[in-house]
Enzyme design. Structure first.
Site, PDB file in Angstrom:
ATOM      1  N   ASP A   1       3.968 -10.659   9.606  1.00 17.92           N
ATOM      2  CA  ASP A   1       2.900  -9.661   9.752  1.00 17.92           C
ATOM      3  C   ASP A   1       2.875  -9.204  11.208  1.00 17.92           C
ATOM      4  O   ASP A   1       2.676 -10.015  12.115  1.00 17.92           O
ATOM      5  CB  ASP A   1       1.570 -10.338   9.358  1.00 17.92           C
ATOM      6  CG  ASP A   1       0.397  -9.372   9.366  1.00 17.92           C
ATOM      7  OD1 ASP A   1       0.566  -8.222   9.831  1.00 17.92           O
ATOM      8  OD2 ASP A   1      -0.690  -9.773   8.904  1.00 17.92           O
TER       9      ASP A   1
ATOM     10  N   ASP B   1       3.241  -2.944   7.747  1.00 21.69           N
ATOM     11  CA  ASP B   1       3.507  -3.928   8.803  1.00 21.69           C
ATOM     12  C   ASP B   1       3.629  -5.357   8.274  1.00 21.69           C
ATOM     13  O   ASP B   1       3.651  -6.296   9.046  1.00 21.69           O
ATOM     14  CB  ASP B   1       2.415  -3.862   9.874  1.00 21.69           C
ATOM     15  CG  ASP B   1       1.050  -4.249   9.340  1.00 21.69           C
ATOM     16  OD1 ASP B   1       0.770  -3.960   8.165  1.00 21.69           O
ATOM     17  OD2 ASP B   1       0.279  -4.851  10.092  1.00 21.69           O
ATOM     18  N   GLU B   2       3.700  -5.528   6.956  1.00 23.01           N
ATOM     19  CA  GLU B   2       3.828  -6.877   6.417  1.00 23.01           C
ATOM     20  C   GLU B   2       5.009  -6.950   5.454  1.00 23.01           C
ATOM     21  O   GLU B   2       5.292  -5.984   4.753  1.00 23.01           O
ATOM     22  CB  GLU B   2       2.556  -7.277   5.648  1.00 23.01           C
ATOM     23  CG  GLU B   2       1.316  -7.302   6.512  1.00 23.01           C
ATOM     24  CD  GLU B   2       0.076  -7.702   5.729  1.00 23.01           C
ATOM     25  OE1 GLU B   2       0.202  -8.453   4.740  1.00 23.01           O
ATOM     26  OE2 GLU B   2      -1.015  -7.255   6.108  1.00 23.01           O
TER      27      GLU B   2
END
Ligand SMILES: [Mg+2]
Length: 406
Positions: free
Chosen positions: A9, A105-106
């Site tokens: 993350d 973003d993960e």
């Protein structure tokens, strides 16, 4: 054999990317804000330093500035975030062909069978991302996706947390239920009403009670709490077809009018438009889900006049749909808007207010119509958001990867 799953993350992703592309921002309190030039814009993301000063997502720019006078306010650069997201995926794909994104973003990575130890891979990932992209990630390591994701949240920024079969009861069971993937605010509140506060409480609760009171969703969450999640990490290129792109938020104070709801839709659809452009998809329909102050759900769908990936079109349609369908017998606690009936676009439009492309003119046209209908404030999120309707940072309930099924 147990699997080895990593969840990586990116920390304070938007703000970190801004600092990576503009070194003057390094080490400063930064907030990425809609309508950055306007004190009524709202905070979309903030750096670690800004967070420590009390700056929160959803706050009006002027409030953030008051809490943190040195705050640097920058406008969002969605195309650059999408580029960084692709570069993150490229790094992950050096380790495994099982890489599944969750938002920009993960990512989950299945590294089962890799010769390196899981922690060594996680540490190397952190170092490589920092060196090549100039941003940091937190990595969770576990034997399933749910605990890997939980692990990436436990220590940040730039950290690794490992949750094993032996350690999960000690590490996870003391945490609040809301830390569990897909345990939204309504479910959390409901669990509290029968004395279930921690993930451990949920794990040990009588299954019949959970099934009766919370249905399928509750049964799934109880399995997660006991470490029972065997969902696979999708292979690169084989990710489940996206059926919808949705975004929801639980409001700190209930919404009491269509104008307030409109402001929330405007904020939510920014992310949806961005994700549609990233996925090269456009929506032919829209869905709005309301949870009222009694925690009752209602949901409606409608086709759009023409397919779109533009935030302004989506928020306009969502507001119109809510206006015609919701009776306001109760105030609204949480709102979710989803772009549905998705189809691919061969020629994605870049959302810009100044272009001469017919598609861009159409975007401007849509914004003008909103202005006509709802007044100038309709496209400035914070104007109507005011001081007391701050959305929570956490989505009301994120749709599962692959979107909501219809
Ligand atoms: Mg993140």
């Amino acid at each position: 054999m147990d699997r080895t799953i990593l969840h990586s993350d990116a920390n304070a992703f938007y703000a970190s990317v801004e600092a990576a592309i503009n070194p003057e921002l390094k080490g400063r309190a930064v907030a990425v804000c809609g309508a950055a030039e306007n004190r009524h814009g709202i905070v979309l993301a903030k750096s670690e330093l800004a967070k420590r000063m009390g700056v929160k997502t959803g706050m009006a720019n002027w409030q953030a500035k008051r809490l943190c006078p040195d705050l640097v306010i920058v406008p969002p650069h969605h195309d650059i975030y999408a580029k960084f997201s692709r570069r993150l995926h490229e790094i992950y794909e050096r380790y495994t062909d099982r890489v599944e994104g969750y938002g920009l973003d993960e990512c989950w990575l299945d590294v089962t069978g890799c010769p390196m130890s899981p922690r060594a891979i996680a540490d190397e990932l952190r170092a490589v991302v920092k060196k090549e992209l100039g941003i940091t990630v937190s990595v969770g390591v576990s034997f399933n996706k749910v605990f890997a994701k939980l692990g990436s949240d436990m220590k940040k920024p730039d950290a690794v947390t490992e949750i094993t079969r032996e350690s999960f009861k000690n590490m996870v069971w003391k945490l609040p239920c809301s830390d569990l993937l897909f345990c939204g605010r309504a479910t959390t509140e409901k669990l509290k009403t029968f004395g279930i506060f921690t993930i451990g409480d949920l794990a040990k609760a009588p299954p019949a009670l959970i099934a009766k009171r919370l249905g399928k969703n509750g049964e799934m969450l109880q399995k997660y709490a006991n470490g029972l999640d065997d969902s696979p990490v999708a292979k690169v290129g084989e990710e489940e077809e996206v059926k919808s792109v949705g975004h929801g938020i639980t409001c700190v104070a209930d919404l009491t009018s269509i104008d307030e709801a409109n402001v929330v839709f405007v904020a939510l659809t920014q992310d949806i438009g961005q994700k549609l452009r990233y996925l090269n998809l456009q929506a032919r329909g829209i869905q709005v889900t309301v949870r009222d102050s009694d925690l009752h759900f209602e949901s409606w769908q409608q086709l759009l006049p023409e397919p779109t990936q533009c935030a302004a079109d989506l928020s306009k349609a969502a507001t119109a749909l809510l206006k015609t369908r919701y009776g306001w017998r109760k105030t609204i606690r949480a709102l979710t808007v989803s772009a549905i009936h998705l189809e691919s676009v061969n020629d994605p439009c870049q959302l810009s207010f100044f272009g001469s492309d017919p598609k861009l003119r159409r975007v401007e046209g849509a914004l003008d119509k909103i202005r006509e209908k709802f007044g100038d404030g309709a496209i400035k999120p914070a104007t109507l958001l005011g001081d007391n309707k701050l959305p929570e940072e956490k989505p009301a309930q994120s749709p599962p990867p692959g979107g909501i099924q219809h």
